[in-house]
Design a protein around this motif. Structure first.
Motif, mmCIF file in Angstrom:
data_model
loop_
_atom_site.group_PDB
_atom_site.id
_atom_site.type_symbol
_atom_site.label_atom_id
_atom_site.label_comp_id
_atom_site.label_asym_id
_atom_site.label_seq_id
_atom_site.Cartn_x
_atom_site.Cartn_y
_atom_site.Cartn_z
ATOM 1 N N LYS A 191 1.678 -22.875 37.110
ATOM 2 C CA LYS A 191 2.620 -24.135 37.158
ATOM 3 C C LYS A 191 3.844 -23.806 35.799
ATOM 4 O O LYS A 191 4.910 -23.902 35.965
ATOM 5 C CB LYS A 191 2.009 -25.709 36.252
ATOM 6 C CG LYS A 191 2.771 -26.049 36.022
ATOM 7 C CD LYS A 191 3.640 -26.655 37.651
ATOM 8 C CE LYS A 191 3.866 -28.134 37.713
ATOM 9 N NZ LYS A 191 4.699 -28.763 38.304
ATOM 10 N N LYS A 192 2.975 -22.636 34.576
ATOM 11 C CA LYS A 192 4.182 -23.041 33.347
ATOM 12 C C LYS A 192 5.210 -21.448 33.946
ATOM 13 O O LYS A 192 5.945 -21.268 33.204
ATOM 14 C CB LYS A 192 3.005 -22.317 32.285
ATOM 15 C CG LYS A 192 2.492 -23.412 31.719
ATOM 16 C CD LYS A 192 2.056 -23.460 30.084
ATOM 17 C CE LYS A 192 3.269 -23.912 29.435
ATOM 18 N NZ LYS A 192 3.419 -23.900 27.892
ATOM 19 N N ALA A 193 4.917 -20.434 35.081
ATOM 20 C CA ALA A 193 5.815 -19.082 35.324
ATOM 21 C C ALA A 193 6.713 -20.571 36.135
ATOM 22 O O ALA A 193 7.070 -19.174 36.524
ATOM 23 C CB ALA A 193 4.719 -18.700 35.955
ATOM 24 N N ASP A 194 6.718 -21.569 36.619
ATOM 25 C CA ASP A 194 7.180 -22.113 37.213
ATOM 26 C C ASP A 194 7.113 -21.227 38.886
ATOM 27 O O ASP A 194 8.161 -21.286 39.781
ATOM 28 C CB ASP A 194 9.448 -21.601 37.621
ATOM 29 C CG ASP A 194 9.082 -22.592 35.662
ATOM 30 O OD1 ASP A 194 8.796 -23.478 35.512
ATOM 31 O OD2 ASP A 194 10.826 -21.711 35.018
ATOM 32 N N LEU A 195 6.077 -20.650 39.226
ATOM 33 C CA LEU A 195 5.634 -20.502 40.262
ATOM 34 C C LEU A 195 5.366 -22.078 41.930
ATOM 35 O O LEU A 195 4.954 -23.008 40.899
ATOM 36 C CB LEU A 195 4.816 -19.498 40.334
ATOM 37 C CG LEU A 195 4.354 -18.191 40.096
ATOM 38 C CD1 LEU A 195 2.965 -17.256 39.641
ATOM 39 C CD2 LEU A 195 5.615 -16.974 40.243
ATOM 40 N N LEU A 197 3.160 -23.435 43.147
ATOM 41 C CA LEU A 197 2.000 -23.381 43.523
ATOM 42 C C LEU A 197 1.134 -23.966 44.387
ATOM 43 O O LEU A 197 0.191 -22.668 44.726
ATOM 44 C CB LEU A 197 1.410 -25.264 42.859
ATOM 45 C CG LEU A 197 1.966 -24.940 41.001
ATOM 46 C CD1 LEU A 197 1.164 -26.556 40.414
ATOM 47 C CD2 LEU A 197 1.279 -23.984 40.906
ATOM 48 N N ALA A 198 1.874 -24.500 45.891
ATOM 49 C CA ALA A 198 1.193 -24.228 47.897
ATOM 50 C C ALA A 198 1.201 -22.728 47.386
ATOM 51 O O ALA A 198 0.098 -22.214 48.142
ATOM 52 C CB ALA A 198 1.468 -24.798 47.834
ATOM 53 N N VAL A 199 2.346 -21.912 47.385
ATOM 54 C CA VAL A 199 2.245 -19.965 47.777
ATOM 55 C C VAL A 199 0.667 -19.741 47.125
ATOM 56 O O VAL A 199 0.666 -18.844 47.068
ATOM 57 C CB VAL A 199 3.667 -19.595 47.394
ATOM 58 C CG1 VAL A 199 3.691 -18.827 47.966
ATOM 59 C CG2 VAL A 199 4.477 -21.159 48.206
ATOM 60 N N ARG A 217 -10.868 -27.266 45.784
ATOM 61 C CA ARG A 217 -10.402 -27.817 45.218
ATOM 62 C C ARG A 217 -8.894 -28.175 44.491
ATOM 63 O O ARG A 217 -8.766 -28.561 44.836
ATOM 64 C CB ARG A 217 -11.351 -27.506 43.225
ATOM 65 C CG ARG A 217 -12.584 -27.022 43.893
ATOM 66 C CD ARG A 217 -13.358 -26.932 42.211
ATOM 67 N NE ARG A 217 -14.465 -27.394 42.580
ATOM 68 C CZ ARG A 217 -15.648 -27.920 42.454
ATOM 69 N NH1 ARG A 217 -15.314 -29.402 42.141
ATOM 70 N NH2 ARG A 217 -17.003 -27.963 42.510
ATOM 71 N N PHE A 218 -8.749 -26.692 44.533
ATOM 72 C CA PHE A 218 -6.369 -26.646 43.448
ATOM 73 C C PHE A 218 -6.274 -27.541 45.481
ATOM 74 O O PHE A 218 -4.545 -27.595 45.070
ATOM 75 C CB PHE A 218 -6.550 -25.687 43.325
ATOM 76 C CG PHE A 218 -7.802 -25.707 41.841
ATOM 77 C CD1 PHE A 218 -6.421 -25.920 40.822
ATOM 78 C CD2 PHE A 218 -8.483 -24.985 41.889
ATOM 79 C CE1 PHE A 218 -6.883 -26.470 39.845
ATOM 80 C CE2 PHE A 218 -8.879 -25.710 40.297
ATOM 81 C CZ PHE A 218 -8.057 -25.590 39.292
ATOM 82 N N ILE A 221 -6.209 -30.484 44.335
ATOM 83 C CA ILE A 221 -5.142 -31.377 43.039
ATOM 84 C C ILE A 221 -4.014 -30.971 42.441
ATOM 85 O O ILE A 221 -3.490 -31.743 42.093
ATOM 86 C CB ILE A 221 -6.347 -30.245 41.951
ATOM 87 C CG1 ILE A 221 -7.702 -30.372 42.285
ATOM 88 C CG2 ILE A 221 -5.613 -30.441 40.112
ATOM 89 C CD1 ILE A 221 -8.403 -29.375 41.073
ATOM 90 N N ILE A 222 -3.414 -29.781 43.405
ATOM 91 C CA ILE A 222 -1.899 -29.569 43.394
ATOM 92 C C ILE A 222 -1.064 -30.782 44.062
ATOM 93 O O ILE A 222 0.013 -30.915 42.914
ATOM 94 C CB ILE A 222 -1.221 -28.366 43.230
ATOM 95 C CG1 ILE A 222 -1.785 -28.466 45.360
ATOM 96 C CG2 ILE A 222 -2.070 -27.533 42.594
ATOM 97 C CD1 ILE A 222 -0.938 -26.807 45.716
ATOM 98 N N THR A 223 -1.665 -31.592 44.529
ATOM 99 C CA THR A 223 -1.119 -32.779 45.043
ATOM 100 C C THR A 223 -1.070 -34.264 43.930
ATOM 101 O O THR A 223 -0.995 -35.057 44.611
ATOM 102 C CB THR A 223 -1.333 -33.265 46.067
ATOM 103 O OG1 THR A 223 -3.232 -33.410 46.566
ATOM 104 C CG2 THR A 223 -1.348 -32.079 47.140
#
Length: 304
Positions: A191-195, A197-199, A217-218, A221-223
């Motif tokens: 997230k901090k690297a501006d990627l 997250l789904a990819v 899990r994730f 979580i990312i939603t």
């Protein structure tokens, strides 16, 4: 009237397993400190554990830890003093194997079988009836309760003598804790690297970093959906601590426990103690500049 099946501890997991039994047509006599949990699961309420012991010849326990299991079993009105000769007690808790073996011996002297059945799969699997059970104790006792276990578990493994089920559960839960805490850290970094997250998750799930957390899990979580009803940070920390005690007894070098101990300990200290262990990602995010994986307000999703 047929003999009921007893169930003591109808919380996040016990309530879901009870509901599966009730929906399968099993008459369940339940006891929990919270009466509303019994009603919600569809069980008939018992006044106390002694009533469960007096009426049921198969009794399930789903309790937080060995301390609570021992409290339920102990005393003049405790389960150990009131359970009927020939009964089977199935402990679905995550407990210390040494305590499990001691209880097994005490109940065996009274003609009662004690089966330790570690569970894996979480709340979703409990609701779907697809839990995995790792069972220790006599094979004959397991065979006797298999039809009931089939209501909430699709995989049942007999892993050895008394205590073996709880040993196997601790080994599994440690790997679960490693995967969750490490993936949480990686996703905060992504997230901090501006990627995207789904990819990132898609890449991980097609690569050598794949694990239960990346697969199951994730993606939620990312939603903003933290998934209700699972193991809390407090209980996850307890399981990792039990694992460290186990490997110390076995004389195994414990080189990897510091990560999850620190992560779930951090979550407890930052106010996430009683929230689902998936929120460990927010605890790590808090120390990393207030990072959240989802832009959605968590209160609008399924976060506790």
């Amino acid at each position: 009237m047929s003999t009921p099946t007893g169930f003591i501890g109808l919380g996040n997991m016990g309530g879901r397993m009870t509901r599966r039994l009730v929906d399968a047509g099993v008459d369940v006599l339940g006891y929990d400190a919270r009466a509303e949990s019994i009603t919600a699961a569809g069980a008939r309420p018992a006044a106390d554990t002694a009533q469960v012991a007096a009426e049921a010849d198969v009794i399930f326990l789903s309790l937080p830890d060995s301390r609570v299991v021992e409290a339920v079993l102990g005393g003049n009105r405790g389960l150990a003093a009131t359970v009927r000769d020939g009964s089977v007690v199935v402990d679905l808790s995550t407990a210390a194997p040494a305590s499990t073996r001691r209880i097994h011996g005490e109940l065996a002297a009274r003609g009662v079988a004690y089966v330790d059945a570690g569970i894996s799969g979480g709340a979703a699997a409990a609701e779907a009836g697809t839990l995995t059970l790792m069972v220790g104790g006599e094979a004959e006792a397991l065979d006797r309760v298999r039809p009931l276990l089939g209501a909430f578990a699709s995989n049942v493994f007999h892993v050895g003598d008394s205590g073996a089920g709880h040993v196997t559960k601790l080994l599994n839960n440690f790997l679960n804790a490693i995967a969750l805490s490490a993936t949480a850290e990686v996703m905060v970094a992504a997230k901090k690297a501006d990627l995207d997250l789904a990819v990132v998750l898609e890449v991980l799930n097609k690569s050598s970093g794949v694990n239960f957390a990346t697969l199951n899990r994730f993606p939620k979580i990312i939603t903003g959906d933290y998934l209700k009803g699972g193991l809390t940070n407090t209980l996850m920390l307890k399981d990792v601590m039990l694992y460290t005690e186990l490997i110390a007894e076995l004389g195994v070098a414990g080189l990897n426990a510091t990560g999850p101990l620190a992560a779930f300990g951090l979550a407890r200290q930052l106010g996430y103690a009683d929230e689902i262990s998936n929120t460990v990602v927010d605890a790590i995010g808090d120390l990393s500049g207030g990072v959240r994986l989802s832009s959605a307000d968590a209160s609008e999703g399924d976060r506790p």
